[in-house]
Scaffold this active site. Structure first.
Site, PDB file in Angstrom:
ATOM      1  CB  SER A   8      -0.740  -0.165   0.764  1.00  0.00           C
ATOM      2  OG  SER A   8      -2.067   1.345   1.143  1.00  0.00           O
ATOM      3  CG  HIS A  33      -4.503  -0.896  -2.326  1.00  0.00           C
ATOM      4  ND1 HIS A  33      -5.163  -1.488  -2.203  1.00  0.00           N
ATOM      5  CD2 HIS A  33      -4.350   0.209  -0.657  1.00  0.00           C
ATOM      6  CE1 HIS A  33      -6.724  -0.709  -1.508  1.00  0.00           C
ATOM      7  NE2 HIS A  33      -6.093  -0.295  -1.062  1.00  0.00           N
ATOM      8  CG  ASP A  35      -5.147   3.330   0.348  1.00  0.00           C
ATOM      9  OD1 ASP A  35      -5.464   2.515   0.379  1.00  0.00           O
ATOM     10  OD2 ASP A  35      -4.170   3.110   0.985  1.00  0.00           O
ATOM     11  CG  MET A  37      -7.641   8.518   1.811  1.00  0.00           C
ATOM     12  SD  MET A  37      -7.047   8.140   3.391  1.00  0.00           S
ATOM     13  CE  MET A  37      -6.318   6.820   3.525  1.00  0.00           C
ATOM     14  CG  HIS A  66      -9.293   1.257  -1.130  1.00  0.00           C
ATOM     15  ND1 HIS A  66      -8.559   1.086   0.313  1.00  0.00           N
ATOM     16  CD2 HIS A  66     -10.758   1.608  -0.715  1.00  0.00           C
ATOM     17  CE1 HIS A  66      -9.475   1.098   1.425  1.00  0.00           C
ATOM     18  NE2 HIS A  66     -11.163   1.067   0.510  1.00  0.00           N
ATOM     19  CG  MET A  68     -10.883   5.098   1.537  1.00  0.00           C
ATOM     20  SD  MET A  68      -9.873   4.964   2.636  1.00  0.00           S
ATOM     21  CE  MET A  68      -8.600   4.440   1.660  1.00  0.00           C
ATOM     22  CG  MET A 139     -12.111  -0.742   4.350  1.00  0.00           C
ATOM     23  SD  MET A 139     -10.647  -0.357   3.728  1.00  0.00           S
ATOM     24  CE  MET A 139     -10.490   0.085   5.032  1.00  0.00           C
ATOM     25  CG  ASP A 177      -6.821  -2.336   2.677  1.00  0.00           C
ATOM     26  OD1 ASP A 177      -5.858  -1.347   3.482  1.00  0.00           O
ATOM     27  OD2 ASP A 177      -7.113  -0.535   1.715  1.00  0.00           O
TER      28      ASP A 177
HETATM   29  C1  DX5 Z   1      -6.282   2.693   5.561  1.00  0.00           C
HETATM   30  C2  DX5 Z   1      -6.005   2.329   3.484  1.00  0.00           C
HETATM   31  C3  DX5 Z   1      -4.934   1.108   3.530  1.00  0.00           C
HETATM   32  C4  DX5 Z   1      -3.793   1.165   4.807  1.00  0.00           C
HETATM   33  C5  DX5 Z   1      -3.325   0.354   5.234  1.00  0.00           C
HETATM   34  O1  DX5 Z   1      -7.300   4.059   5.297  1.00  0.00           O
HETATM   35  O2  DX5 Z   1      -7.189   1.709   3.234  1.00  0.00           O
HETATM   36  O3  DX5 Z   1      -4.461   0.876   2.714  1.00  0.00           O
HETATM   37  O4  DX5 Z   1      -2.693   1.830   3.819  1.00  0.00           O
HETATM   38  O5  DX5 Z   1      -1.773   0.019   6.191  1.00  0.00           O
HETATM   39  P1  DX5 Z   1      -1.992  -0.853   6.872  1.00  0.00           P
HETATM   40  O6  DX5 Z   1      -1.154  -2.198   6.024  1.00  0.00           O
HETATM   41  O7  DX5 Z   1      -0.108   0.115   7.612  1.00  0.00           O
HETATM   42  O8  DX5 Z   1      -2.907  -1.298   7.983  1.00  0.00           O
HETATM   43 ZN    ZN Z   2      -6.479   0.984   1.154  1.00  0.00          ZN
END
Ligand code: DX5
Ligand code: ZN
Length: 219
Positions: A8, A33, A35, A37, A66, A68, A139, A177
């Site tokens: 990620s 991956h 993220d 946001m 992903h 969010m 999640m 995740d």
């Molecule tokens: C959190 C993200 C994850 C995050 C996971 O909202 O969706 O992808 O990067 O991080 P770790 O592996 O550190 O929990």
């Molecule tokens: Zn994620």
């Protein structure tokens, strides 16, 4: 699917990405991956379209985006054009009467369509959408931040979704995740996940490549 680690990006050092991505690729990770946001759906802001454009051109990895963000329909086309390969939207971010159309729209653009649920969303909601998805993302932390602890109900949730997918869409990727590390990955694997997103447990380690190899060796 053969079990895979998806490092990620959120946990990477953005000053010096290339060697980190080369290291995880050499160790066998081909999916990155990412993220996205918006500071609304989650209380954090991360990276967006220009970053995905650069990574699509040069990383040589499959980009697992992903989203969010609230009302992701506004940005599906932009993320597809930026070079995202898999686009995952949140069940909680889309009006129920628009979700089927949105998943179909992602597939129509030639991308894999993913659907994610937060830890407090009933996994049974997946049932109605399983056939429209190429990926389900469970999640196992509240979305928004890396480095959180794995949800104690995570494995039971994965197992319930595995049962739904076995019935409705066995080829669908089941991704997990949040809080995946050397201690939690085996349980998530036994519960039926096949794609393991890992941020801190990969890029938070001194050698990201070695970290991927170690996680893969547990599967
Ligand atoms: C959190 C993200 C994850 C995050 C996971 O909202 O969706 O992808 O990067 O991080 P770790 O592996 O550190 O929990
Ligand atoms: Zn994620």
């Amino acid at each position: 699917m053969t079990p895979q680690i998806a490092p990620s990006l959120l946990a990477a050092n953005f000053y010096d990405l290339k060697p980190q991505l080369e290291a995880v690729k050499a160790a066998g990770a081909s999916v990155l991956h990412i993220d996205v946001m918006d500071g609304m759906f989650v209380p954090n802001i991360s990276v967006g379209i220009p970053v995905i454009e650069s990574l699509a051109k040069t990383s040589g990895m499959t980009l697992d985006v992903h989203l969010m963000i609230n009302n992701p329909d506004r940005y599906i086309k932009a993320f597809a054009e930026a070079g995202g390969d898999w686009l995952t939207v949140h069940y909680e971010a889309v009006p129920v009467n628009e979700l089927r159309g949105l998943l179909a729209e992602i597939r129509d653009m030639g991308l894999k369509a993913g659907l994610s649920v937060k830890p407090d969303t009933d996994t049974d909601v997946i049932e109605d959408y399983a056939e429209l998805c190429d990926l389900i993302l469970i999640m196992t932390v509240p979305p928004g931040f890396g480095g959180q602890h794995y949800d104690p109900d995570g494995n039971a949730r994965i197992a319930r979704v595995r049962a739904i997918l076995d019935k409705k869409n066995p080829g669908c990727i089941l991704s997990v995740d949040g809080g995946i590390d050397r201690h939690t990955i085996a349980g998530a694997h036994r519960a039926g996940a096949d794609l393991f997103v890992a941020g801190s447990a990969v890029f938070g380690e001194p050698d990201a490549g070695e970290a991927v190899k170690e996680l893969l060796s547990i599967l």
